[in-house]
Design a protein around this motif. Structure first.
Motif, PDB file in Angstrom:
ATOM      1  N   PRO A  85       1.126  -1.793   0.357  1.00 32.50           N
ATOM      2  CA  PRO A  85       0.437  -0.301  -0.136  1.00 32.50           C
ATOM      3  C   PRO A  85       0.721   1.079  -0.519  1.00 32.50           C
ATOM      4  CG  PRO A  85      -0.695  -1.650   1.841  1.00 32.50           C
ATOM      5  CD  PRO A  85       1.150  -2.036   1.406  1.00 32.50           C
ATOM      6  N   PHE A  86       0.694   2.623  -0.903  1.00 30.52           N
ATOM      7  CA  PHE A  86       1.633   3.381  -1.444  1.00 30.52           C
ATOM      8  C   PHE A  86       1.348   4.114  -1.037  1.00 30.52           C
ATOM      9  CE2 PHE A  86       4.122   5.543  -5.074  1.00 30.52           C
ATOM     10  CZ  PHE A  86       4.911   5.800  -3.694  1.00 30.52           C
ATOM     11  N   GLY A  87       1.130   5.719  -0.393  1.00 32.31           N
ATOM     12  CA  GLY A  87       1.137   7.133   0.059  1.00 32.31           C
ATOM     13  C   GLY A  87       1.678   8.165   0.505  1.00 32.31           C
ATOM     14  N   ASP A  88       0.295   8.918   0.649  1.00 30.58           N
ATOM     15  CA  ASP A  88       0.386   9.631   1.923  1.00 30.58           C
ATOM     16  C   ASP A  88       0.504   8.700   3.139  1.00 30.58           C
ATOM     17  OD1 ASP A  88      -1.804  10.196   1.123  1.00 30.58           O
ATOM     18  OD2 ASP A  88      -1.175  11.661   0.109  1.00 30.58           O
ATOM     19  N   SER A  89      -0.738  10.337   3.482  1.00 26.53           N
ATOM     20  CA  SER A  89      -1.383  10.006   5.223  1.00 26.53           C
ATOM     21  C   SER A  89      -2.184   9.896   4.588  1.00 26.53           C
ATOM     22  CB  SER A  89      -1.271  11.140   5.795  1.00 26.53           C
ATOM     23  OG  SER A  89      -2.569  11.917   4.841  1.00 26.53           O
ATOM     24  N   ILE A  90      -2.964   9.102   3.821  1.00 29.02           N
ATOM     25  CA  ILE A  90      -4.664   8.356   3.309  1.00 29.02           C
ATOM     26  C   ILE A  90      -3.997   7.005   3.332  1.00 29.02           C
ATOM     27  CG2 ILE A  90      -6.318   7.968   1.945  1.00 29.02           C
ATOM     28  CD1 ILE A  90      -5.921  11.307   1.224  1.00 29.02           C
ATOM     29  N   THR A  91      -2.596   6.975   2.985  1.00 25.36           N
ATOM     30  CA  THR A  91      -1.925   5.313   3.550  1.00 25.36           C
ATOM     31  C   THR A  91      -1.836   4.917   4.943  1.00 25.36           C
ATOM     32  OG1 THR A  91      -1.820   5.504   0.743  1.00 25.36           O
ATOM     33  CG2 THR A  91      -1.166   2.991   2.286  1.00 25.36           C
ATOM     34  N   GLU A  92      -0.913   6.450   4.853  1.00 26.91           N
ATOM     35  CA  GLU A  92      -0.666   6.187   6.732  1.00 26.91           C
ATOM     36  C   GLU A  92      -1.456   5.811   7.755  1.00 26.91           C
ATOM     37  OE1 GLU A  92       3.006   7.150   9.252  1.00 26.91           O
ATOM     38  OE2 GLU A  92       2.734   8.712   7.466  1.00 26.91           O
ATOM     39  N   ILE A  93      -1.990   6.514   8.239  1.00 21.95           N
ATOM     40  CA  ILE A  93      -2.542   6.804   9.181  1.00 21.95           C
ATOM     41  C   ILE A  93      -4.060   6.859   9.299  1.00 21.95           C
ATOM     42  CG2 ILE A  93      -0.523   9.219  10.247  1.00 21.95           C
ATOM     43  CD1 ILE A  93      -3.067  11.068   9.546  1.00 21.95           C
ATOM     44  N   ILE A  94      -4.605   5.881   8.436  1.00 28.94           N
ATOM     45  CA  ILE A  94      -5.872   5.520   7.924  1.00 28.94           C
ATOM     46  C   ILE A  94      -6.465   3.841   8.740  1.00 28.94           C
ATOM     47  CG2 ILE A  94      -6.646   6.863   6.667  1.00 28.94           C
ATOM     48  CD1 ILE A  94      -4.665   3.261   6.076  1.00 28.94           C
ATOM     49  N   CYS A  95      -7.475   3.403   8.319  1.00 27.02           N
ATOM     50  CA  CYS A  95      -7.536   2.348   9.167  1.00 27.02           C
ATOM     51  C   CYS A  95      -8.388   1.183   8.044  1.00 27.02           C
ATOM     52  CB  CYS A  95      -9.093   1.844  10.319  1.00 27.02           C
ATOM     53  SG  CYS A  95      -7.978   2.596  11.450  1.00 27.02           S
ATOM     54  N   TRP A  96      -7.631   2.035   6.988  1.00 22.79           N
ATOM     55  CA  TRP A  96      -8.900   1.183   5.722  1.00 22.79           C
ATOM     56  C   TRP A  96      -7.767   0.430   4.729  1.00 22.79           C
ATOM     57  CZ3 TRP A  96      -4.959   0.405   1.359  1.00 22.79           C
ATOM     58  CH2 TRP A  96      -4.419   1.298   0.542  1.00 22.79           C
ATOM     59  N   ARG A  97      -6.121   0.164   5.111  1.00 24.55           N
ATOM     60  CA  ARG A  97      -5.765  -1.466   5.564  1.00 24.55           C
ATOM     61  C   ARG A  97      -5.988  -2.265   6.468  1.00 24.55           C
ATOM     62  NH1 ARG A  97      -1.298  -0.271   7.714  1.00 24.55           N
ATOM     63  NH2 ARG A  97      -1.040   1.882   7.886  1.00 24.55           N
ATOM     64  N   SER A  98      -6.383  -2.081   7.472  1.00 27.10           N
ATOM     65  CA  SER A  98      -7.288  -3.040   8.442  1.00 27.10           C
ATOM     66  C   SER A  98      -8.419  -3.808   8.163  1.00 27.10           C
ATOM     67  CB  SER A  98      -7.233  -2.604   9.952  1.00 27.10           C
ATOM     68  OG  SER A  98      -8.130  -2.880  10.598  1.00 27.10           O
ATOM     69  N   LYS A  99      -9.150  -3.165   7.114  1.00 27.87           N
ATOM     70  CA  LYS A  99      -9.989  -3.414   6.851  1.00 27.87           C
ATOM     71  C   LYS A  99     -10.107  -4.084   5.930  1.00 27.87           C
ATOM     72  CE  LYS A  99     -13.140   0.110   8.189  1.00 27.87           C
ATOM     73  NZ  LYS A  99     -13.616  -0.549   9.251  1.00 27.87           N
ATOM     74  N   LEU A 100      -9.166  -3.878   4.645  1.00 27.26           N
ATOM     75  CA  LEU A 100      -8.623  -4.909   3.583  1.00 27.26           C
ATOM     76  C   LEU A 100      -7.841  -6.499   3.977  1.00 27.26           C
ATOM     77  CD1 LEU A 100      -8.682  -4.767   0.994  1.00 27.26           C
ATOM     78  CD2 LEU A 100      -6.816  -3.987   0.327  1.00 27.26           C
ATOM     79  N   TRP A 101      -7.444  -6.103   4.904  1.00 28.41           N
ATOM     80  CA  TRP A 101      -6.323  -7.300   5.233  1.00 28.41           C
ATOM     81  C   TRP A 101      -7.670  -8.241   5.979  1.00 28.41           C
ATOM     82  CZ3 TRP A 101      -6.510 -10.242  10.473  1.00 28.41           C
ATOM     83  CH2 TRP A 101      -5.199 -10.898   9.826  1.00 28.41           C
ATOM     84  N   ASN A 102      -8.265  -7.898   6.980  1.00 24.12           N
ATOM     85  CA  ASN A 102      -9.520  -8.590   7.250  1.00 24.12           C
ATOM     86  C   ASN A 102     -11.060  -9.435   6.098  1.00 24.12           C
ATOM     87  OD1 ASN A 102      -9.353  -8.450  10.109  1.00 24.12           O
ATOM     88  ND2 ASN A 102      -8.918  -6.275  10.014  1.00 24.12           N
ATOM     89  N   LYS A 103     -10.710  -8.844   5.391  1.00 19.38           N
ATOM     90  CA  LYS A 103     -11.573  -9.041   4.542  1.00 19.38           C
ATOM     91  C   LYS A 103     -11.000  -9.830   3.479  1.00 19.38           C
ATOM     92  CE  LYS A 103     -14.966  -7.101   0.883  1.00 19.38           C
ATOM     93  NZ  LYS A 103     -15.842  -7.653   1.179  1.00 19.38           N
ATOM     94  N   LEU A 104      -9.674 -10.120   3.256  1.00 24.60           N
ATOM     95  CA  LEU A 104      -9.082 -10.707   2.291  1.00 24.60           C
ATOM     96  C   LEU A 104      -9.299 -12.609   3.573  1.00 24.60           C
ATOM     97  CD1 LEU A 104      -5.823  -9.255   1.176  1.00 24.60           C
ATOM     98  CD2 LEU A 104      -7.710 -10.228  -0.261  1.00 24.60           C
ATOM     99  N   GLN A 105      -8.744 -12.371   5.115  1.00 26.16           N
ATOM    100  CA  GLN A 105      -8.848 -13.678   5.733  1.00 26.16           C
ATOM    101  C   GLN A 105     -10.565 -14.437   5.398  1.00 26.16           C
ATOM    102  OE1 GLN A 105      -5.844 -13.728   7.129  1.00 26.16           O
ATOM    103  NE2 GLN A 105      -5.934 -11.339   6.214  1.00 26.16           N
ATOM    104  N   GLY A 106     -10.085 -15.375   5.281  1.00 31.11           N
ATOM    105  CA  GLY A 106     -11.192 -16.683   4.813  1.00 31.11           C
ATOM    106  C   GLY A 106     -11.634 -16.749   3.352  1.00 31.11           C
ATOM    107  N   THR A 107      -9.940 -16.448   2.859  1.00 29.14           N
ATOM    108  CA  THR A 107     -10.523 -16.230   1.065  1.00 29.14           C
ATOM    109  C   THR A 107      -8.941 -17.121   0.507  1.00 29.14           C
ATOM    110  OG1 THR A 107      -9.238 -14.163   1.027  1.00 29.14           O
ATOM    111  CG2 THR A 107     -11.513 -14.461   1.415  1.00 29.14           C
TER     112      THR A 107
END
Length: 233
Positions: free
Chosen positions: A27-49
């Motif tokens: 995941p590459f970018g600025d603060s909208i990649t760093e200090i957010i929670c979409w990365r957590s949500k994305l990782w969790n959505k991948l679980q179980g797949t």
């Protein structure tokens, strides 16, 4: 014919299962990649797949109070950074040398417009340099570039719209079979009144919207790599 399709599907699933553990996603970018929670949500959505073992990579480990102790926090988001400066200073070259990737998602340009007052043409030129860095690191890099989310500042948001309008034609001009660029729209449907916490960064509903846009494109990019390059994603 039906039996052939079932065999092909079974083979594909087996191939994906065997290959996805090696896929490195940055995941590459600025603060909208760093200090957010979409990365957590994305990782969790991948679980179980079948993609649960994909390895998030990058020098950053920011958690940002997502109340999630489990997710893979590695990323290459840098608060306050401009696309133009990252490109001119060749910073992505070093980041990819330390943390090689097979797939990258890029949400970048907000700081260039909000605080840097950079022309859209300069940002697009920087994007071209960044793609070259990605492909130098990995000639088979799969790249997902976002039309960036809106901001509440009217003048800056007009420029956000101009940048977003330029991203599609730019990506089409650089697209290749070995290293495709997919453009996703993080702007449309994103509410400046309901999905931002401070005028720039997504709140929880914004994080969810961003994750839901990233997810299918990330799956497609990883699948593309497995299908075309079964020995090396």
């Amino acid at each position: 014919m039906v039996a052939f399709k079932l065999l092909a599907l079974t083979t594909l699933v087996a191939c994906v299962t065997a290959q996805n553990a090696t896929i490195r996603y940055m995941p590459f970018g600025d603060s909208i990649t760093e200090i957010i929670c979409w990365r957590s949500k994305l990782w969790n959505k991948l679980q179980g797949t079948e993609w649960a073992t994909v390895n998030f990579v990058g020098s950053g480990k920011t958690e940002n109070n997502c109340r999630d102790a489990k997710y893979d926090r590695d990323h290459e988001g840098h608060s306050g950074f401009l696309a133009v400066n990252i490109a001119n200073n060749k910073q992505l070259d070093g980041w990819l040398k330390t943390n090689p990737a097979d797939v990258i998602t890029m949400h970048l340009g907000t700081n260039d417009l909000v605080s840097g007052n950079k022309p859209v043409a300069d940002i697009i030129r920087a994007f071209t340099t960044l793609v070259a860095s990605m492909r130098t690191s990995n000639p088979k890099m799969k790249i997902v570039v976002a039309k960036i989310i809106p901001v509440t500042y009217t003048a800056a948001n007009t420029q956000v719209q101009a940048l977003n309008a330029a991203i599609g034609p730019w990506a089409q001009g650089l697209n290749t079979t070995a290293s495709p660029i997919w453009v996703v729209d993080q702007y449309t449907g994103f509410s400046v009144s309901g999905d931002l916490r401070d005028g720039v960064h997504p709140n929880d509903s914004g994080d969810t919207k961003m994750m839901n846009v990233w997810y299918p494109a990330l799956i497609l990019s990883m699948m593309w790599g497995v299908l075309l390059n079964p020995d090396s994603v």
